[in-house]
Design a protein around this motif. Structure first.
Motif, PDB file in Angstrom:
ATOM      1  N   PHE A  67      46.445  55.253  38.415  1.00  0.00           N
ATOM      2  CA  PHE A  67      47.834  55.637  38.645  1.00  0.00           C
ATOM      3  C   PHE A  67      48.769  54.550  38.155  1.00  0.00           C
ATOM      4  N   ILE A  68      50.001  54.953  37.945  1.00  0.00           N
ATOM      5  CA  ILE A  68      51.058  54.063  37.468  1.00  0.00           C
ATOM      6  C   ILE A  68      52.109  53.993  38.566  1.00  0.00           C
ATOM      7  N   SER A  69      52.456  52.792  38.956  1.00  0.00           N
ATOM      8  CA  SER A  69      53.443  52.572  40.000  1.00  0.00           C
ATOM      9  C   SER A  69      54.706  51.999  39.358  1.00  0.00           C
ATOM     10  N   LYS A  70      55.825  52.677  39.543  1.00  0.00           N
ATOM     11  CA  LYS A  70      57.092  52.270  38.929  1.00  0.00           C
ATOM     12  C   LYS A  70      58.138  52.027  40.005  1.00  0.00           C
ATOM     13  N   LEU A  71      59.101  51.185  39.683  1.00  0.00           N
ATOM     14  CA  LEU A  71      60.210  50.986  40.609  1.00  0.00           C
ATOM     15  C   LEU A  71      61.518  50.801  39.861  1.00  0.00           C
ATOM     16  N   ALA A  72      62.574  51.122  40.554  1.00  0.00           N
ATOM     17  CA  ALA A  72      63.943  50.838  40.110  1.00  0.00           C
ATOM     18  C   ALA A  72      64.642  50.228  41.317  1.00  0.00           C
ATOM     19  N   LEU A  73      65.643  49.427  41.059  1.00  0.00           N
ATOM     20  CA  LEU A  73      66.269  48.652  42.125  1.00  0.00           C
ATOM     21  C   LEU A  73      67.778  48.793  42.067  1.00  0.00           C
ATOM     22  N   GLU A  74      68.371  48.963  43.224  1.00  0.00           N
ATOM     23  CA  GLU A  74      69.830  48.932  43.329  1.00  0.00           C
ATOM     24  C   GLU A  74      70.215  48.171  44.589  1.00  0.00           C
ATOM     25  N   ARG A  75      71.432  47.679  44.610  1.00  0.00           N
ATOM     26  CA  ARG A  75      71.952  46.982  45.789  1.00  0.00           C
ATOM     27  C   ARG A  75      73.039  47.848  46.409  1.00  0.00           C
ATOM     28  N   LYS A  76      72.979  47.985  47.715  1.00  0.00           N
ATOM     29  CA  LYS A  76      74.015  48.690  48.477  1.00  0.00           C
ATOM     30  C   LYS A  76      74.460  47.729  49.565  1.00  0.00           C
ATOM     31  N   GLY A  77      75.550  47.040  49.302  1.00  0.00           N
ATOM     32  CA  GLY A  77      76.022  46.039  50.257  1.00  0.00           C
ATOM     33  C   GLY A  77      75.014  44.915  50.360  1.00  0.00           C
ATOM     34  N   ILE A  78      74.546  44.683  51.563  1.00  0.00           N
ATOM     35  CA  ILE A  78      73.581  43.609  51.800  1.00  0.00           C
ATOM     36  C   ILE A  78      72.137  44.076  51.600  1.00  0.00           C
ATOM     37  N   LYS A  79      71.959  45.381  51.371  1.00  0.00           N
ATOM     38  CA  LYS A  79      70.615  45.970  51.258  1.00  0.00           C
ATOM     39  C   LYS A  79      70.170  46.067  49.800  1.00  0.00           C
ATOM     40  N   TYR A  80      68.866  45.890  49.604  1.00  0.00           N
ATOM     41  CA  TYR A  80      68.232  46.178  48.322  1.00  0.00           C
ATOM     42  C   TYR A  80      67.456  47.478  48.500  1.00  0.00           C
ATOM     43  N   VAL A  81      67.706  48.432  47.628  1.00  0.00           N
ATOM     44  CA  VAL A  81      67.033  49.722  47.708  1.00  0.00           C
ATOM     45  C   VAL A  81      66.069  49.819  46.533  1.00  0.00           C
ATOM     46  N   PHE A  82      64.779  49.882  46.865  1.00  0.00           N
ATOM     47  CA  PHE A  82      63.738  50.046  45.865  1.00  0.00           C
ATOM     48  C   PHE A  82      63.361  51.519  45.813  1.00  0.00           C
ATOM     49  N   HIS A  83      63.528  52.120  44.649  1.00  0.00           N
ATOM     50  CA  HIS A  83      63.106  53.496  44.409  1.00  0.00           C
ATOM     51  C   HIS A  83      61.751  53.396  43.730  1.00  0.00           C
ATOM     52  N   GLN A  84      60.738  53.896  44.400  1.00  0.00           N
ATOM     53  CA  GLN A  84      59.377  53.708  43.903  1.00  0.00           C
ATOM     54  C   GLN A  84      58.670  55.045  43.719  1.00  0.00           C
ATOM     55  N   ASP A  85      58.085  55.221  42.540  1.00  0.00           N
ATOM     56  CA  ASP A  85      57.335  56.424  42.210  1.00  0.00           C
ATOM     57  C   ASP A  85      55.932  56.036  41.782  1.00  0.00           C
ATOM     58  N   ILE A  86      54.982  56.862  42.159  1.00  0.00           N
ATOM     59  CA  ILE A  86      53.597  56.686  41.728  1.00  0.00           C
ATOM     60  C   ILE A  86      53.173  57.960  41.005  1.00  0.00           C
ATOM     61  N   PHE A  87      52.653  57.775  39.792  1.00  0.00           N
ATOM     62  CA  PHE A  87      52.231  58.879  38.948  1.00  0.00           C
ATOM     63  C   PHE A  87      50.728  58.786  38.677  1.00  0.00           C
ATOM     64  N   ARG A  88      50.043  59.916  38.687  1.00  0.00           N
ATOM     65  CA  ARG A  88      48.642  59.940  38.270  1.00  0.00           C
ATOM     66  C   ARG A  88      48.628  59.736  36.756  1.00  0.00           C
ATOM     67  N   ALA A  89      47.827  58.805  36.289  1.00  0.00           N
ATOM     68  CA  ALA A  89      47.832  58.436  34.869  1.00  0.00           C
ATOM     69  C   ALA A  89      47.340  59.568  33.969  1.00  0.00           C
ATOM     70  N   SER A  90      46.383  60.349  34.433  1.00  0.00           N
ATOM     71  CA  SER A  90      45.772  61.356  33.560  1.00  0.00           C
ATOM     72  C   SER A  90      46.723  62.457  33.127  1.00  0.00           C
ATOM     73  N   ASP A  91      47.666  62.825  33.989  1.00  0.00           N
ATOM     74  CA  ASP A  91      48.579  63.930  33.645  1.00  0.00           C
ATOM     75  C   ASP A  91      50.045  63.645  33.997  1.00  0.00           C
ATOM     76  N   GLN A  92      50.338  62.420  34.404  1.00  0.00           N
ATOM     77  CA  GLN A  92      51.695  62.001  34.765  1.00  0.00           C
ATOM     78  C   GLN A  92      52.273  62.766  35.956  1.00  0.00           C
ATOM     79  N   ALA A  93      51.416  63.379  36.779  1.00  0.00           N
ATOM     80  CA  ALA A  93      51.895  64.097  37.964  1.00  0.00           C
ATOM     81  C   ALA A  93      52.499  63.105  38.953  1.00  0.00           C
TER      82      ALA A  93
END
Length: 131
Positions: A67-93
């Motif tokens: 699997f492939i684990s991806k993240l994107a990051l944003e800041r909301k005030g004092i908080k860090y918000v990590f948006h994290q997705d995990i995809f199966r490598a064989s079919d990108q599900a």
């Protein structure tokens, strides 16, 4: 990364708690890529701690799936918000989607960390994601 057999439950799918391990490992690798050490930051008095999680389990991973684990990051005030997705490598599900909200404790008090701010500056995004 690859699913290990002991991470699966009796149904033969990854136990839901293991997705949190995958997501946390991804965040720690991201910190290293930013030039930060989680352990070193702790020794210097700064701890990034999870304040909230919103988790969505989509398609199950199974033993030996890569699997492939991806993240994107944003800041909301004092908080860090990590948006994290995990995809199966064989079919990108899409298997897992998580929003992890972290805050920093500097010497035990809720505060911004200049080290994290500087390290994350190049990675901050303004995101509009669909649920």
């Amino acid at each position: 990364m690859m699913v290990r057999d002991y991470e699966c439950d009796i149904e033969g799918i990854v136990n839901n708690a293991n997705y949190l391990h995958y997501a946390e490992h991804t965040r720690h690798l991201f910190l290293k890529a930013c030039g930060l050490s989680f352990a070193d930051m702790h020794r210097r008095g700064t701890d990034a701690v999870v304040a909230r999680m919103n988790l969505q389990f989509k398609v199950p991973l199974r033993c030996d799936d890569e699997f492939i684990s991806k993240l994107a990051l944003e800041r909301k005030g004092i908080k860090y918000v990590f948006h994290q997705d995990i995809f199966r490598a064989s079919d990108q599900a899409l298997c897992f989607r998580g929003e992890m909200v972290l805050v920093c404790l500097v010497n035990g008090k809720l505060a911004r960390s200049e080290d994290y701010e500087r390290a994350f500056d190049n990675y901050m995004e303004n995101l509009n994601r669909q649920p």
